[in-house]
Design an enzyme around this catalytic site. Structure first.
Site, PDB file in Angstrom:
ATOM      1  N   LYS A  10     -57.883  22.142 -35.989  1.00 47.22           N
ATOM      2  CA  LYS A  10     -56.772  21.708 -36.835  1.00 47.22           C
ATOM      3  C   LYS A  10     -56.245  20.336 -36.380  1.00 47.22           C
ATOM      4  O   LYS A  10     -56.602  19.850 -35.294  1.00 47.22           O
ATOM      5  CB  LYS A  10     -55.663  22.764 -36.773  1.00 47.22           C
ATOM      6  CG  LYS A  10     -56.042  24.129 -37.374  1.00 47.22           C
ATOM      7  CD  LYS A  10     -54.812  25.041 -37.348  1.00 47.22           C
ATOM      8  CE  LYS A  10     -55.107  26.430 -37.849  1.00 47.22           C
ATOM      9  NZ  LYS A  10     -53.871  27.275 -37.860  1.00 47.22           N
ATOM     10  N   TYR A  50     -55.701  28.179 -47.808  1.00 46.16           N
ATOM     11  CA  TYR A  50     -54.601  29.081 -47.475  1.00 46.16           C
ATOM     12  C   TYR A  50     -54.114  29.889 -48.678  1.00 46.16           C
ATOM     13  O   TYR A  50     -53.014  30.454 -48.645  1.00 46.16           O
ATOM     14  CB  TYR A  50     -53.468  28.293 -46.816  1.00 46.16           C
ATOM     15  CG  TYR A  50     -53.777  27.925 -45.367  1.00 46.16           C
ATOM     16  CD1 TYR A  50     -54.253  28.904 -44.479  1.00 46.16           C
ATOM     17  CD2 TYR A  50     -53.590  26.639 -44.881  1.00 46.16           C
ATOM     18  CE1 TYR A  50     -54.542  28.593 -43.159  1.00 46.16           C
ATOM     19  CE2 TYR A  50     -53.870  26.323 -43.555  1.00 46.16           C
ATOM     20  CZ  TYR A  50     -54.344  27.308 -42.697  1.00 46.16           C
ATOM     21  OH  TYR A  50     -54.625  27.018 -41.379  1.00 46.16           O
ATOM     22  N   PHE A  58     -43.737  30.534 -45.153  1.00 48.95           N
ATOM     23  CA  PHE A  58     -44.266  29.397 -44.393  1.00 48.95           C
ATOM     24  C   PHE A  58     -45.412  28.665 -45.104  1.00 48.95           C
ATOM     25  O   PHE A  58     -45.942  27.687 -44.581  1.00 48.95           O
ATOM     26  CB  PHE A  58     -44.696  29.831 -42.984  1.00 48.95           C
ATOM     27  CG  PHE A  58     -45.792  30.874 -42.916  1.00 48.95           C
ATOM     28  CD1 PHE A  58     -47.130  30.518 -42.990  1.00 48.95           C
ATOM     29  CD2 PHE A  58     -45.474  32.232 -42.759  1.00 48.95           C
ATOM     30  CE1 PHE A  58     -48.138  31.468 -42.913  1.00 48.95           C
ATOM     31  CE2 PHE A  58     -46.480  33.189 -42.680  1.00 48.95           C
ATOM     32  CZ  PHE A  58     -47.815  32.804 -42.765  1.00 48.95           C
ATOM     33  N   ARG A  86     -63.279  34.801 -33.686  1.00 45.18           N
ATOM     34  CA  ARG A  86     -61.867  35.208 -33.724  1.00 45.18           C
ATOM     35  C   ARG A  86     -61.392  35.637 -32.323  1.00 45.18           C
ATOM     36  O   ARG A  86     -60.273  35.327 -31.917  1.00 45.18           O
ATOM     37  CB  ARG A  86     -61.672  36.343 -34.731  1.00 45.18           C
ATOM     38  CG  ARG A  86     -61.908  35.951 -36.188  1.00 45.18           C
ATOM     39  CD  ARG A  86     -60.778  35.200 -36.812  1.00 45.18           C
ATOM     40  NE  ARG A  86     -59.547  35.950 -36.860  1.00 45.18           N
ATOM     41  CZ  ARG A  86     -58.445  35.512 -37.473  1.00 45.18           C
ATOM     42  NH1 ARG A  86     -58.429  34.319 -38.087  1.00 45.18           N
ATOM     43  NH2 ARG A  86     -57.348  36.226 -37.471  1.00 45.18           N
ATOM     44  N   THR A  92     -52.865  34.665 -33.069  1.00 45.14           N
ATOM     45  CA  THR A  92     -52.270  33.625 -33.916  1.00 45.14           C
ATOM     46  C   THR A  92     -51.141  32.895 -33.190  1.00 45.14           C
ATOM     47  O   THR A  92     -51.007  31.675 -33.305  1.00 45.14           O
ATOM     48  CB  THR A  92     -51.721  34.257 -35.214  1.00 45.14           C
ATOM     49  OG1 THR A  92     -52.793  34.926 -35.891  1.00 45.14           O
ATOM     50  CG2 THR A  92     -51.098  33.213 -36.114  1.00 45.14           C
ATOM     51  N   ARG A 103     -56.625  29.450 -27.913  1.00 40.01           N
ATOM     52  CA  ARG A 103     -55.198  29.270 -28.197  1.00 40.01           C
ATOM     53  C   ARG A 103     -54.350  29.536 -26.954  1.00 40.01           C
ATOM     54  O   ARG A 103     -53.320  28.875 -26.750  1.00 40.01           O
ATOM     55  CB  ARG A 103     -54.794  30.193 -29.345  1.00 40.01           C
ATOM     56  CG  ARG A 103     -55.315  29.707 -30.706  1.00 40.01           C
ATOM     57  CD  ARG A 103     -55.211  30.794 -31.761  1.00 40.01           C
ATOM     58  NE  ARG A 103     -55.394  30.288 -33.122  1.00 40.01           N
ATOM     59  CZ  ARG A 103     -55.446  31.076 -34.196  1.00 40.01           C
ATOM     60  NH1 ARG A 103     -55.334  32.393 -34.063  1.00 40.01           N
ATOM     61  NH2 ARG A 103     -55.625  30.555 -35.404  1.00 40.01           N
ATOM     62  N   ASN A 120     -51.675  26.093 -33.522  1.00 42.36           N
ATOM     63  CA  ASN A 120     -52.548  26.925 -32.683  1.00 42.36           C
ATOM     64  C   ASN A 120     -53.993  26.432 -32.658  1.00 42.36           C
ATOM     65  O   ASN A 120     -54.910  27.201 -32.389  1.00 42.36           O
ATOM     66  CB  ASN A 120     -52.441  28.389 -33.103  1.00 42.36           C
ATOM     67  CG  ASN A 120     -52.728  28.581 -34.583  1.00 42.36           C
ATOM     68  OD1 ASN A 120     -53.280  27.686 -35.230  1.00 42.36           O
ATOM     69  ND2 ASN A 120     -52.374  29.740 -35.106  1.00 42.36           N
ATOM     70  N   HIS A 123     -58.702  27.252 -36.702  1.00 39.78           N
ATOM     71  CA  HIS A 123     -58.805  28.254 -37.766  1.00 39.78           C
ATOM     72  C   HIS A 123     -60.204  28.852 -37.699  1.00 39.78           C
ATOM     73  O   HIS A 123     -61.176  28.130 -37.488  1.00 39.78           O
ATOM     74  CB  HIS A 123     -58.619  27.589 -39.142  1.00 39.78           C
ATOM     75  CG  HIS A 123     -58.992  28.491 -40.287  1.00 39.78           C
ATOM     76  ND1 HIS A 123     -58.088  29.367 -40.864  1.00 39.78           N
ATOM     77  CD2 HIS A 123     -60.171  28.696 -40.918  1.00 39.78           C
ATOM     78  CE1 HIS A 123     -58.718  30.062 -41.815  1.00 39.78           C
ATOM     79  NE2 HIS A 123     -59.972  29.670 -41.870  1.00 39.78           N
ATOM     80  N   GLU A 134     -64.379  30.135 -47.794  1.00 40.35           N
ATOM     81  CA  GLU A 134     -63.875  28.964 -47.080  1.00 40.35           C
ATOM     82  C   GLU A 134     -64.946  27.905 -46.787  1.00 40.35           C
ATOM     83  O   GLU A 134     -64.657  26.709 -46.839  1.00 40.35           O
ATOM     84  CB  GLU A 134     -63.241  29.411 -45.753  1.00 40.35           C
ATOM     85  CG  GLU A 134     -61.969  30.238 -45.958  1.00 40.35           C
ATOM     86  CD  GLU A 134     -61.439  30.833 -44.659  1.00 40.35           C
ATOM     87  OE1 GLU A 134     -62.038  30.608 -43.582  1.00 40.35           O
ATOM     88  OE2 GLU A 134     -60.413  31.527 -44.725  1.00 40.35           O
TER      89      GLU A 134
END
Ligand code: IDP
Ligand code: MG
Length: 140
Positions: A10, A50, A58, A86, A92, A103, A120, A123, A134
């Site tokens: 990100k 998203y 948010f 993941r 998260t 993270r 964080n 993604h 995606e």
């Protein structure tokens, strides 16, 4: 099952110079970075990424944050690539993410930005269905 999944570093990760560090961690875990490209998301790309969060409080800040600067988009492959990536990413909330996760280990002192969005670093697609939706946002 061999899978492909989307990894995004990100804008916070790119701005902090963590692209190589993060990719090395992914590869050290036995996953393969098939292809990668640095891009700044358009509003449309951000909205599609998203879409599952549309309607949440948010969401506007999230779309703004992910398109606020360049991201590194990667296709990651390997056995169980989706769940393994993941797990490597961690929770998260970086403050809840365990040691040994991207993270958890690489978090900043302040993990919330000025719009209340959790920064964080990464993604990763959360399911086969998400990966299928995606990846084409970034790779045709
Ligand atoms: P994930 O990135 O771990 O899959 P999601 O629930 O899909 O987490 O949320 C997408 C992104 O939205 C998160 O990575 C984080 O940047 C942000 N986010 C999630 N929940 C919150 C929240 O409660 N407040 C602010 N930002 C959030
Ligand atoms: Mg998610």
């Amino acid at each position: 099952m061999a899978e492909k999944t989307l990894l995004l570093i990100k804008p916070d990760g790119v701005a902090r110079g963590l692209i190589d560090t993060i990719i090395k961690r992914v590869e050290a875990a036995g996953l393969k970075v098939e292809t990668k490209k640095q891009i700044t998301l358009t509003g449309e790309q951000a909205a599609e990424l998203y879409r599952p969060h549309l309607g949440k409080q948010f969401y506007p800040g999230l779309v703004k944050f992910i398109s606020s600067g360049p991201v590194m988009a990667c296709i990651v492959s390997g056995e169980q690539a989706i769940s393994r990536l993941r797990a490597l990413m961690g929770d998260t909330d970086p403050l809840a993410a365990e040691r040994g996760t991207i993270r958890g280990d690489l978090k900043e002192m302040a993990v919330i930005n000025e719009d209340g969005i959790i920064k964080n670093l990464v993604h990763g697609s959360d399911s086969l269905e998400s990966a299928a939706r995606e990846m084409p946002i970034f790779f045709k």
